[in-house]
Design a protein around this motif. Structure first.
Motif, PDB file in Angstrom:
ATOM      1  N   ASN A  57       4.603  12.065  -4.360  1.00  0.00           N
ATOM      2  CA  ASN A  57       5.565  11.066  -4.792  1.00  0.00           C
ATOM      3  C   ASN A  57       6.759  11.084  -3.849  1.00  0.00           C
ATOM      4  O   ASN A  57       7.534  12.041  -3.803  1.00  0.00           O
ATOM      5  CB  ASN A  57       6.010  11.373  -6.221  1.00  0.00           C
ATOM      6  N   TRP A  58       6.929   9.990  -3.107  1.00  0.00           N
ATOM      7  CA  TRP A  58       7.945   9.939  -2.072  1.00  0.00           C
ATOM      8  C   TRP A  58       9.339  10.174  -2.631  1.00  0.00           C
ATOM      9  O   TRP A  58      10.129  10.936  -2.090  1.00  0.00           O
ATOM     10  CB  TRP A  58       7.886   8.578  -1.386  1.00  0.00           C
ATOM     11  N   LEU A  59       9.627   9.551  -3.772  1.00  0.00           N
ATOM     12  CA  LEU A  59      10.973   9.597  -4.331  1.00  0.00           C
ATOM     13  C   LEU A  59      11.366  11.011  -4.758  1.00  0.00           C
ATOM     14  O   LEU A  59      12.412  11.529  -4.356  1.00  0.00           O
ATOM     15  CB  LEU A  59      11.061   8.634  -5.516  1.00  0.00           C
ATOM     16  N   LYS A  99       0.839  -1.183   0.000  1.00  0.00           N
ATOM     17  CA  LYS A  99       0.000   0.000   0.000  1.00  0.00           C
ATOM     18  C   LYS A  99       0.882   1.244   0.000  1.00  0.00           C
ATOM     19  O   LYS A  99       0.618   2.211  -0.703  1.00  0.00           O
ATOM     20  CB  LYS A  99      -0.876  -0.013   1.250  1.00  0.00           C
ATOM     21  N   TRP A 100       1.964   1.187   0.773  1.00  0.00           N
ATOM     22  CA  TRP A 100       2.847   2.347   0.861  1.00  0.00           C
ATOM     23  C   TRP A 100       3.416   2.674  -0.511  1.00  0.00           C
ATOM     24  O   TRP A 100       3.404   3.816  -0.957  1.00  0.00           O
ATOM     25  CB  TRP A 100       3.977   2.052   1.847  1.00  0.00           C
ATOM     26  N   ILE A 101       3.910   1.630  -1.197  1.00  0.00           N
ATOM     27  CA  ILE A 101       4.509   1.862  -2.507  1.00  0.00           C
ATOM     28  C   ILE A 101       3.468   2.393  -3.481  1.00  0.00           C
ATOM     29  O   ILE A 101       3.716   3.349  -4.223  1.00  0.00           O
ATOM     30  CB  ILE A 101       5.141   0.561  -3.063  1.00  0.00           C
ATOM     31  N   ARG A 102       2.282   1.774  -3.438  1.00  0.00           N
ATOM     32  CA  ARG A 102       1.268   2.228  -4.369  1.00  0.00           C
ATOM     33  C   ARG A 102       0.904   3.690  -4.124  1.00  0.00           C
ATOM     34  O   ARG A 102       0.791   4.484  -5.046  1.00  0.00           O
ATOM     35  CB  ARG A 102       0.026   1.350  -4.266  1.00  0.00           C
ATOM     36  N   GLU A 103       0.773   4.035  -2.885  1.00  0.00           N
ATOM     37  CA  GLU A 103       0.349   5.406  -2.585  1.00  0.00           C
ATOM     38  C   GLU A 103       1.439   6.430  -2.813  1.00  0.00           C
ATOM     39  O   GLU A 103       1.185   7.533  -3.252  1.00  0.00           O
ATOM     40  CB  GLU A 103      -0.120   5.496  -1.134  1.00  0.00           C
ATOM     41  N   ASN A 104       2.680   6.057  -2.476  1.00  0.00           N
ATOM     42  CA  ASN A 104       3.732   7.050  -2.503  1.00  0.00           C
ATOM     43  C   ASN A 104       4.507   7.105  -3.796  1.00  0.00           C
ATOM     44  O   ASN A 104       5.231   8.050  -4.035  1.00  0.00           O
ATOM     45  CB  ASN A 104       4.687   6.822  -1.347  1.00  0.00           C
ATOM     46  N   LEU A 105       4.398   6.065  -4.616  1.00  0.00           N
ATOM     47  CA  LEU A 105       5.177   6.093  -5.850  1.00  0.00           C
ATOM     48  C   LEU A 105       4.320   5.970  -7.102  1.00  0.00           C
ATOM     49  O   LEU A 105       4.659   6.502  -8.138  1.00  0.00           O
ATOM     50  CB  LEU A 105       6.221   4.970  -5.840  1.00  0.00           C
ATOM     51  N   PHE A 106       3.212   5.255  -7.007  1.00  0.00           N
ATOM     52  CA  PHE A 106       2.469   4.968  -8.243  1.00  0.00           C
ATOM     53  C   PHE A 106       0.987   5.320  -8.129  1.00  0.00           C
ATOM     54  O   PHE A 106       0.137   4.608  -8.626  1.00  0.00           O
ATOM     55  CB  PHE A 106       2.619   3.487  -8.602  1.00  0.00           C
ATOM     56  N   SER A 107       0.689   6.438  -7.452  1.00  0.00           N
ATOM     57  CA  SER A 107      -0.723   6.724  -7.208  1.00  0.00           C
ATOM     58  C   SER A 107      -1.456   7.211  -8.453  1.00  0.00           C
ATOM     59  O   SER A 107      -2.661   7.101  -8.553  1.00  0.00           O
ATOM     60  CB  SER A 107      -0.854   7.744  -6.083  1.00  0.00           C
ATOM     61  N   ALA A 167       0.839  10.456 -13.641  1.00  0.00           N
ATOM     62  CA  ALA A 167       1.877  11.470 -13.503  1.00  0.00           C
ATOM     63  C   ALA A 167       2.921  11.009 -12.498  1.00  0.00           C
ATOM     64  O   ALA A 167       4.132  11.165 -12.707  1.00  0.00           O
ATOM     65  CB  ALA A 167       1.259  12.789 -13.051  1.00  0.00           C
ATOM     66  N   ASN A 168       2.440  10.417 -11.420  1.00  0.00           N
ATOM     67  CA  ASN A 168       3.348   9.957 -10.384  1.00  0.00           C
ATOM     68  C   ASN A 168       4.246   8.840 -10.877  1.00  0.00           C
ATOM     69  O   ASN A 168       5.434   8.789 -10.559  1.00  0.00           O
ATOM     70  CB  ASN A 168       2.535   9.454  -9.192  1.00  0.00           C
ATOM     71  N   VAL A 169       3.671   7.931 -11.672  1.00  0.00           N
ATOM     72  CA  VAL A 169       4.468   6.838 -12.225  1.00  0.00           C
ATOM     73  C   VAL A 169       5.586   7.415 -13.077  1.00  0.00           C
ATOM     74  O   VAL A 169       6.761   7.057 -12.931  1.00  0.00           O
ATOM     75  CB  VAL A 169       3.571   5.897 -13.071  1.00  0.00           C
ATOM     76  N   THR A 170       5.246   8.379 -13.948  1.00  0.00           N
ATOM     77  CA  THR A 170       6.257   8.995 -14.803  1.00  0.00           C
ATOM     78  C   THR A 170       7.351   9.622 -13.954  1.00  0.00           C
ATOM     79  O   THR A 170       8.543   9.432 -14.218  1.00  0.00           O
ATOM     80  CB  THR A 170       5.612  10.106 -15.667  1.00  0.00           C
ATOM     81  N   MET A 171       6.933  10.389 -12.938  1.00  0.00           N
ATOM     82  CA  MET A 171       7.917  11.069 -12.099  1.00  0.00           C
ATOM     83  C   MET A 171       8.835  10.060 -11.427  1.00  0.00           C
ATOM     84  O   MET A 171      10.044  10.264 -11.358  1.00  0.00           O
ATOM     85  CB  MET A 171       7.207  11.903 -11.035  1.00  0.00           C
ATOM     86  N   THR A 172       8.255   8.993 -10.918  1.00  0.00           N
ATOM     87  CA  THR A 172       9.062   7.983 -10.247  1.00  0.00           C
ATOM     88  C   THR A 172      10.111   7.424 -11.200  1.00  0.00           C
ATOM     89  O   THR A 172      11.293   7.337 -10.857  1.00  0.00           O
ATOM     90  CB  THR A 172       8.170   6.836  -9.749  1.00  0.00           C
ATOM     91  N   PHE A 173       9.672   7.073 -12.426  1.00  0.00           N
ATOM     92  CA  PHE A 173      10.642   6.495 -13.343  1.00  0.00           C
ATOM     93  C   PHE A 173      11.697   7.509 -13.761  1.00  0.00           C
ATOM     94  O   PHE A 173      12.882   7.182 -13.849  1.00  0.00           O
ATOM     95  CB  PHE A 173       9.941   5.880 -14.564  1.00  0.00           C
TER      96      PHE A 173
END
Lengths: 259, 371, 402
Positions: free
Chosen positions: C126-128, B27-35, B38-44
């Motif tokens: 976004n945490w990262l 849940k943490w990963i989903r919420e904080n990295l891939f919510s 736009a967030n997915v793009t930013m993370t990558f």
């Protein structure tokens, strides 16, 4: 309650003049806040000042210990005339205690330190003695157990009682109350009023700006009504409430007693 | 319509665990990295950027770096990365400047004492606080004696001061002196005596309006004009005066913010009790105002500390100055990144520590007096 | 105390000597204190001026600004106005002022953009990216600016290729350790049409916004002002530019000998200073932006959403106006800091005010006092301008409070 305290307070007999205000005027810039105030307060007298907001009641009692400067007229407190003379101002402030609407306790000091501050620095009292006095008055306002807490940890009513105790520690001859219950929740008003009533019974000279008409009826010798910077009417409480003379007084009373 | 029957009698409902997948790492990963897309793009993007920078930086600084070598060419011959050998050879110069090697124990001793004093000042429950606080009072004189010599110690000229030692000397002196001056200036600016007020305003605004560099130039070129003919006083001392004045103007503004945040009722209550101006300032207003302004004060300290690097423009040899001088050495030319990074790490550690301390205090004060 | 004295109201005053009475009178005391302060201040200045006169006399110098018209006889490698070594010191100073303004304006521009990006990243869920922005901000803020400048300058000079091995961007722009060489635009006669359209677009957008506001007040109809504005200011001039057959010639830099000639060049000192100043200031702006947005209480957003305003309007009408109130004052002081910090240019040889009039001119003429006075006066002027703007803005947006 304790006899000793009562004894101590009756050192000056009723009839001596504690405060004398003559033809006093004050302006804030162009705004004429106080107009021709004349007032004599006897020792031991309990006066309640009321009036609509902005009528200058607070300003008037703040002039009595020179938190506000008046521009014309004389104010003589306990035989000392209030002028620009700093020694006189200090002398008056030593003898006059004040309780504020927002308590104004010092948040960085404990309750005990709040109470002993002025005795130590102004009256130059030894610390142990100051603490003893403070404890006596804290007991009197019924919160000795809070002495080592910080003001922020107390409820509003408790804070205001500490503020009263703090003023009493200077052993003042006159006490000024500036809307002491206005910032309190309803259930706390009574505990503060109880302390004030007791103080009044012991013969303290008091001037109290308040809207607590119950308090006025119980303890006041005299009720003063102010409006637009003037004293409109003053009378004994009974007369004042039952038979107001001035039209503005009647209006004011009808508004606050409606509910 | 019938309401469903209650499973528990009123007041007896137990606490139930939350539904599955609303806790735990997934849940943490989903919420904080891939919510969201736009967030997915930013993370990558972030991961890609890290991939670009980190491995290269790591191998430059560590795996491909040379730690022992005689000069730059040897470094280059041995490995492709950073040449830390340079720092390894010269760290004493970076630390003490040209302070005579036999007397360097004095600098170390003064520094150890400084650490003790700082601990005692900052840590309320530290053991043996009383004697340490007494030490704090005599420290300025003690440190001056230790560093400059005289009275039985060999005299050392301030020209020989340099490196991190110089940074700390300027920083600590500036910090210690700018606080009291700043308080006075702030009180002056709040004063209701117009001349005092405007004198303070003029001073503060003047200092804040010009860059520190110009003040340092004034110290090095112009100040001697304003002193009686023939006086020649120490460049370091002139710099210290300027840095202190500079910092105190900023300090004054920070403290003024604190003073303004104290409700008027506080001074009124103090007045009503019969306290005099200085008493009510000392006992009531300043303790509270300083407490609120601690974060700002520490930030000013950090700024001052960082600004000590500017002294190189008038020829004092702080670590940067030492670095630049060393880079002029043909043996080590072109190693600017190593030198600057080394100095940067020193500053980062000390400033970051101060910043964290201020953050800690801020949090502690935030809870107010409800301990 | 008898009632008699009380009525006369003398008090302690009458029992003290006149000196004590004067000193304890509030007004007299304030006058005395101020007179003493004034005397001390004047004595201090008088003493300094006296010393300065004596010192100048001893050194056989005078205090004179005439040197400004003498030839400067040194070169400045970046000058936006005509300048050579025969120009006067005053001219050199003007070049310095322009260079300072150039670095300040371009630095403020880049720092603002980067700063807002950082601030938003710091607030992102976004945490990262949030942590990366945080690490960046902490690193940059805790290392002296001078170090950043020297580090960037060192990197540029040492790691960029020499002109012969320049890395090119599409064979028209070249990145070398002597600077960044770019084509220089040379507008043809018809280009003015594009310029005029652009200005018309700006004016139109401004007027249209007022009109749209009026229509909305009167009828409630909402126009897409932003979109229409973009069309007027950007799209129309661009289309015209293409339709006119792109009426601009480009002068492309060419490698001649050891360096490039022609085109425009941005020198490494400028790039280093610009990047370092902007990235440094951006870290501070980022924190300011974050603090500003978090300062708007969550209750405000909730209230606005509860009223049915969509998220975008909530942001535009409720959050941003309140956040700006918190952001702008410290932002302006960061701009001021950036301008003052640009004086660090001297460390890498970018010729700004401090390096020209406060540096080389000062050393050549030996007129320390005159030069330093000019430099300080110039910086004070910038500061005053920025703080005047700030005060004006503050008074404009101040919340109406009792």
């Amino acid at each position: 309650m304790n006899e000793e305290a009562t004894q101590e307070r009756v050192t000056h007999t009723l009839g001596d003049i504690a405060i004398k205000i003559r033809e006093m005027h004050k302006w804030y810039g162009q705004f004429h806040v106080l107009k021709d105030i004349n007032l004599d307060v006897q020792n031991g007298e309990r006066i309640v000042v009321c009036g609509p907001s902005g009528s200058g009641k607070s300003t008037m009692i703040r002039c009595i210990n020179r938190l506000e400067e008046h521009q014309r007229g004389d104010i003589i407190v306990d035989g000392v005339e209030l002028t620009n003379d700093l020694k006189n101002i200090e002398a008056v402030r030593r003898e006059v205690g004040m309780v504020f609407q927002h308590f104004n306790l010092f948040p960085h000091l404990t309750v005990m330190e709040n109470c002993t501050l002025a005795p130590i620095w102004v009256r130059k009292m030894p610390k142990a003695e100051a603490e003893e006095t403070a404890m006596k008055y804290l007991e009197r306002v019924k919160i000795p157990e809070q002495a080592h807490k910080y003001p922020g940890q107390l409820s509003g009513g408790q804070q205001q009682r500490v503020a009263i105790a703090r003023s009493l520690c200077m052993n003042p001859k006159i006490m000024l109350f500036d809307e002491p219950t206005s910032a309190l929740d309803p259930e706390m008003i009574k505990e503060v009023l109880d302390v004030m009533i007791e103080l009044a019974r012991e013969g303290m000279t008091m001037i109290c700006v308040t809207h607590e008409m119950g308090f006025a009826k119980t303890v006041a010798n005299r009720v003063i009504f102010m409006d637009e910077g003037q004293i409109i009417e003053q009378n004994e409480p009974e007369e004042f409430f039952n038979n107001p003379q001035n039209e503005r007084t009647q209006l004011f009373l009808s508004q606050i007693l409606q509910h | 319509m019938s309401t469903p029957e209650q499973k528990y009698a009123p007041g007896t409902h137990p606490d139930l665990p939350p539904p599955f997948a609303s806790t735990g790492p997934i849940k943490w990963i989903r919420e904080n990295l891939f919510s969201s897309p736009a967030n997915v793009t930013m993370t990558f993007l972030a991961i890609y950027a890290l991939y670009l920078i980190l491995p290269g930086a790591f191998s430059w600084a560590f795996s491909d770096a040379t730690f022992v070598a005689e000069d730059r060419n040897e470094c280059r011959a041995l490995n492709s990365g950073a040449c830390w050998a340079f720092i390894a050879q010269r760290w004493q110069l970076f630390t003490f400047g040209f302070y005579p090697p036999d007397e360097r124990w004095r600098v170390v001793l003064a520094f150890v004492l400084l650490i003790l004093v700082v601990i005692a000042l900052l840590w309320e429950n530290c053991p043996a606080r009383k004697p340490l606080l007494i030490l704090a009072c005599v420290f300025p004189f003690l440190a001056t004696w230790l560093l400059l010599g005289g009275f039985g110690l060999e005299k050392v000229s301030t020209d020989q001061f340099g490196g991190f030692m110089l940074t700390i000397v300027i920083g600590v002196t500036g910090i210690a002196l700018s606080l009291p001056i700043g308080i006075l200036l702030a009180l002056g600016r709040q004063s209701n005596l117009p001349i005092i007020k405007y004198a303070c305003v003029a001073f503060i605004e003047f200092i804040r309006g010009v860059p520190l560099i110009t003040l340092l130039f004034v110290a090095s070129t112009m100040l001697s004009y304003f002193l009686p003919p023939g006086t020649n006083f120490n460049l370091l001392l002139r710099v210290l005066i300027m840095v202190t004045l500079f910092a105190s103007a900023y300090m004054a503004e920070v403290i003024r913010g604190g003073l303004q945040a104290i409700p008027k009722g506080q001074t009124e209550a103090a007045d009503a009790m019969g306290l005099k101006y200085w008493q009510s300032m000392r006992l009531i207003v300043l303790p509270q105002a300083l407490k609120i302004s601690i974060p700002g004060i520490v930030n000013t300290f950090i700024g001052l500390y960082k600004d000590t690097t500017l002294v190189i423009v008038i020829g004092l040899l702080d670590p940067l100055g030492i670095g630049q001088a060393s880079l002029a050495d043909t043996k080590w030319q072109g190693l600017s990144s190593e030198v600057y990074l080394f100095v940067a790490i020193f500053f980062f550690i000390s400033c970051f520590a101060m910043a964290r301390y201020s953050l800690y205090l801020e949090r502690k004060l935030d809870t107010g007096y409800k301990r | 105390m008898s009632s008699n004295t009380a009525l006369q109201g003398g008090g302690p005053v009458t029992r003290r000597n006149p000196v004590s009475r004067l000193w304890n009178d509030k007004q007299t005391r304030s006058v005395i204190v101020q007179i003493i302060a004034t005397v001390l201040i004047f004595a201090f200045f008088f003493y300094m001026v006296q010393n300065a006169i004596a010192n100048l006399e001893r050194l056989g110098k005078d205090f004179d600004f005439a040197f400004l018209s003498a030839p400067a006889s040194y070169d400045i490698n970046q000058h936006l106005i005509e300048y050579d070594s025969r120009s006067s010191h005053a001219r050199a100073m003007t070049v310095g002022i322009i260079n300072t303004l150039l670095i300040a304006v371009s630095g403020i521009f880049l720092a603002t953009i980067l700063g807002f990006v950082l601030g938003v990243l710091r607030l992102s869920k976004n945490w990262l990216t949030n942590k990366l922005a945080h690490v960046y901000i902490e690193y940059v803020r805790n290392v002296p600016l001078l170090l950043h400048i020297l580090l960037v300058h060192g990197l540029l000079v040492h790691s960029l290729p020499k002109p012969k091995q320049a890395s090119s961007v599409g064979d028209v722009a070249f990145l070398t350790n002597r600077g960044f060489f770019m084509p220089k635009p040379d507008p043809e006669p018809l280009f003015w049409i594009v310029g005029v359209l652009f200005v018309i677009g700006l004016i139109f957008t401004f007027l249209f916004r007022r009109y749209a506001r009026k229509v909305q007040d009167a009828t409630g109809k909402i126009y897409p002002v932003f979109r229409i504005g973009v069309i007027a200011v950007v799209v129309i001039p661009s289309v015209a530019f293409i339709l006119l057959g792109m009426p601009v010639n480009w002068e492309i830099p060419e490698l001649k000998g050891f360096n490039y000639r022609g085109g425009m060049v941005i020198r490494p000192e400028f790039i280093a200073l610009w990047l370092a100043l902007s990235f440094y200031t951006a870290a501070f702006i980022g924190e300011i932006v974050r603090a500003g947005i978090t300062a708007v209480s969550h209750g405000q957003t909730e209230a606005s959403l509860a009223l049915g305003l969509p998220r975008k309007r909530t942001l535009n009408l409720v959050v941003i106006p309140q956040a700006l109130r918190v952001i702008v004052p410290p932002l302006a002081s960061q701009y001021l800091n950036l301008t003052k910090n640009s004086s660090l240019a001297i460390a890498i040889g970018y010729m700004d005010i401090t390096a020209t009039i406060g540096g080389i001119s000062l050393n050549q003429t030996g007129r320390e006092m005159e030069c330093m006075l000019i430099v300080m006066a110039l910086y004070l002027t910038f500061s005053l301008l920025i703080s005047t703007f700030m005060n004006w803005y503050n008074s404009r947006i101040k919340l109406v409070e009792r």
